[in-house]
Design a protein around this motif. Structure first.
Motif, PDB file in Angstrom:
ATOM      1  N   LEU A  81     -13.385   1.913  -0.998  1.00  0.00           N
ATOM      2  CA  LEU A  81     -12.483   2.371  -1.846  1.00  0.00           C
ATOM      3  C   LEU A  81     -11.973   3.753  -1.043  1.00  0.00           C
ATOM      4  N   PHE A  82     -10.624   3.720  -1.124  1.00  0.00           N
ATOM      5  CA  PHE A  82      -9.876   4.818  -0.582  1.00  0.00           C
ATOM      6  C   PHE A  82      -9.201   5.746  -1.607  1.00  0.00           C
ATOM      7  N   ARG A  83      -9.526   7.096  -1.672  1.00  0.00           N
ATOM      8  CA  ARG A  83      -9.200   8.051  -2.724  1.00  0.00           C
ATOM      9  C   ARG A  83      -7.793   8.666  -1.895  1.00  0.00           C
ATOM     10  N   ARG A  84      -6.798   8.742  -2.847  1.00  0.00           N
ATOM     11  CA  ARG A  84      -5.381   9.234  -2.517  1.00  0.00           C
ATOM     12  C   ARG A  84      -5.573  10.692  -2.545  1.00  0.00           C
ATOM     13  N   PRO A  85      -4.875  11.385  -1.598  1.00  0.00           N
ATOM     14  CA  PRO A  85      -4.777  12.665  -1.834  1.00  0.00           C
ATOM     15  C   PRO A  85      -3.797  13.182  -2.727  1.00  0.00           C
ATOM     16  N   ARG A  86      -4.228  14.299  -3.296  1.00  0.00           N
ATOM     17  CA  ARG A  86      -3.143  14.918  -4.412  1.00  0.00           C
ATOM     18  C   ARG A  86      -2.143  15.514  -3.780  1.00  0.00           C
ATOM     19  N   VAL A  87      -0.876  15.077  -4.474  1.00  0.00           N
ATOM     20  CA  VAL A  87       0.320  15.689  -4.182  1.00  0.00           C
ATOM     21  C   VAL A  87       0.665  16.933  -4.908  1.00  0.00           C
ATOM     22  N   LEU A 123       1.011  -1.147  -0.021  1.00  0.00           N
ATOM     23  CA  LEU A 123       0.151  -0.015  -0.008  1.00  0.00           C
ATOM     24  C   LEU A 123       0.912   1.160  -0.072  1.00  0.00           C
ATOM     25  N   PRO A 124       0.300   2.389  -0.647  1.00  0.00           N
ATOM     26  CA  PRO A 124       1.151   3.422  -0.786  1.00  0.00           C
ATOM     27  C   PRO A 124       0.965   4.192   0.709  1.00  0.00           C
ATOM     28  N   PRO A 125       2.142   4.915   1.211  1.00  0.00           N
ATOM     29  CA  PRO A 125       2.208   5.533   2.543  1.00  0.00           C
ATOM     30  C   PRO A 125       0.820   6.271   2.930  1.00  0.00           C
ATOM     31  N   ASP A 126       0.358   7.073   1.996  1.00  0.00           N
ATOM     32  CA  ASP A 126      -0.477   8.028   2.363  1.00  0.00           C
ATOM     33  C   ASP A 126      -2.087   7.422   2.865  1.00  0.00           C
ATOM     34  N   VAL A 127      -2.091   6.189   2.587  1.00  0.00           N
ATOM     35  CA  VAL A 127      -3.336   5.512   2.937  1.00  0.00           C
ATOM     36  C   VAL A 127      -3.262   4.289   3.503  1.00  0.00           C
ATOM     37  N   ARG A 128      -1.980   3.963   3.738  1.00  0.00           N
ATOM     38  CA  ARG A 128      -1.688   2.565   4.372  1.00  0.00           C
ATOM     39  C   ARG A 128      -2.354   2.458   5.691  1.00  0.00           C
ATOM     40  N   ASP A 129      -2.298   3.412   6.723  1.00  0.00           N
ATOM     41  CA  ASP A 129      -2.960   3.193   7.913  1.00  0.00           C
ATOM     42  C   ASP A 129      -4.488   2.822   7.798  1.00  0.00           C
ATOM     43  N   ASP A 130      -5.112   3.858   7.154  1.00  0.00           N
ATOM     44  CA  ASP A 130      -6.623   3.736   6.752  1.00  0.00           C
ATOM     45  C   ASP A 130      -7.063   2.237   6.100  1.00  0.00           C
ATOM     46  N   VAL A 131      -6.352   1.851   5.208  1.00  0.00           N
ATOM     47  CA  VAL A 131      -6.627   0.658   4.688  1.00  0.00           C
ATOM     48  C   VAL A 131      -6.468  -0.447   5.607  1.00  0.00           C
ATOM     49  N   VAL A 132      -5.128  -0.330   6.045  1.00  0.00           N
ATOM     50  CA  VAL A 132      -4.968  -1.713   7.003  1.00  0.00           C
ATOM     51  C   VAL A 132      -5.969  -1.721   8.271  1.00  0.00           C
ATOM     52  N   LEU A 133      -6.384  -0.977   8.778  1.00  0.00           N
ATOM     53  CA  LEU A 133      -7.415  -0.647   9.878  1.00  0.00           C
ATOM     54  C   LEU A 133      -8.698  -1.076   9.247  1.00  0.00           C
ATOM     55  N   VAL A 134      -9.164  -0.746   8.186  1.00  0.00           N
ATOM     56  CA  VAL A 134     -10.278  -1.227   7.474  1.00  0.00           C
ATOM     57  C   VAL A 134     -10.246  -2.779   7.337  1.00  0.00           C
ATOM     58  N   LEU A 135      -9.028  -3.167   6.564  1.00  0.00           N
ATOM     59  CA  LEU A 135      -8.940  -4.575   6.163  1.00  0.00           C
ATOM     60  C   LEU A 135      -9.264  -5.503   7.669  1.00  0.00           C
ATOM     61  N   SER A 136      -8.518  -4.969   8.608  1.00  0.00           N
ATOM     62  CA  SER A 136      -8.546  -5.744   9.955  1.00  0.00           C
ATOM     63  C   SER A 136     -10.015  -5.867  10.381  1.00  0.00           C
ATOM     64  N   GLU A 137     -10.746  -4.696  10.240  1.00  0.00           N
ATOM     65  CA  GLU A 137     -12.202  -4.934  10.643  1.00  0.00           C
ATOM     66  C   GLU A 137     -13.002  -5.783   9.914  1.00  0.00           C
ATOM     67  N   LEU A 138     -12.928  -5.502   8.474  1.00  0.00           N
ATOM     68  CA  LEU A 138     -13.505  -6.525   7.539  1.00  0.00           C
ATOM     69  C   LEU A 138     -13.209  -8.011   7.677  1.00  0.00           C
ATOM     70  N   LEU A 139     -11.909  -8.301   7.846  1.00  0.00           N
ATOM     71  CA  LEU A 139     -11.526  -9.620   8.002  1.00  0.00           C
ATOM     72  C   LEU A 139     -11.985 -10.254   9.208  1.00  0.00           C
ATOM     73  N   SER A 140     -11.927  -9.180  10.618  1.00  0.00           N
ATOM     74  CA  SER A 140     -12.517  -9.773  11.848  1.00  0.00           C
ATOM     75  C   SER A 140     -13.773 -10.207  11.790  1.00  0.00           C
ATOM     76  N   ASN A 141     -14.613  -9.356  11.008  1.00  0.00           N
ATOM     77  CA  ASN A 141     -16.110  -9.754  10.664  1.00  0.00           C
ATOM     78  C   ASN A 141     -16.288 -10.961   9.870  1.00  0.00           C
ATOM     79  N   ALA A 142     -15.574 -11.064   8.792  1.00  0.00           N
ATOM     80  CA  ALA A 142     -15.589 -12.444   8.078  1.00  0.00           C
ATOM     81  C   ALA A 142     -15.162 -13.569   8.990  1.00  0.00           C
TER      82      ALA A 142
END
Length: 159
Positions: free
Chosen positions: A131-137, A24-43
């Protein structure tokens, strides 16, 4: 391309985080990994092979599939978790009592992802996506530019 298939056990959540984070790109890594953890925990919680949970025909527990897609243009990251449960994704609760041990996953999903949803799978089960949109640089002249370096797609083709 690789796809991550995991058994529906609690240890799979950590394994999926370790697999996804370097992709994952660093600018969204934390959010995506947290949501992945939650979705996988639910699954993991709901894909137990219990009656009505969507287990395989033999009554066994099927694997959970995780897919991460990073837009080559740098604009977004998509996450999908597919499990054998036929239960629809419930709406996010309005609030969760402070003393509750569970129940915040869908609130986190709604807060961190720019869009999300779920779809039943033709062969049974469901896919929950975010879906996570990445901030513009900013470009060198200060105007909004590209969203960061392009990266290749990872995950399963046709998932």
């Amino acid at each position: 391309m690789t796809c991550l298939y995991l058994p529906p056990v609690p240890a799979s959540v950590g394994a999926a985080r370790r697999w996804a984070a370097p992709l994952l790109p660093p600018d969204v890594r934390d959010d995506v990994v947290l949501v992945l953890s939650e979705l996988l925990s639910n699954a993991v919680t709901h894909a137990t092979g219990a009656p009505g949970a969507g287990a395989g025909a033999a009554g066994g527990v099927e694997e959970i599939e995780v897919e991460v897609v990073v837009d080559p243009g740098g604009g977004h990251v998509a996450l999908a978790v597919t499990d054998p449960s036929d239960q629809p994704l419930p709406p996010a609760p309005e609030t969760v009592p402070a003393e509750a041990d569970h129940g915040r996953g869908l609130l986190l999903l709604a807060a961190l992802a720019q869009d999300h949803g779920w779809a039943p799978r033709a062969g049974g089960g469901k896919c929950v996506w975010a879906l996570f949109r990445r901030p513009r640089v900013p470009s060198r002249d200060g105007r909004a530019g590209a969203r960061g370096p392009a990266v290749v797609r990872v995950g399963c083709a046709g998932a």
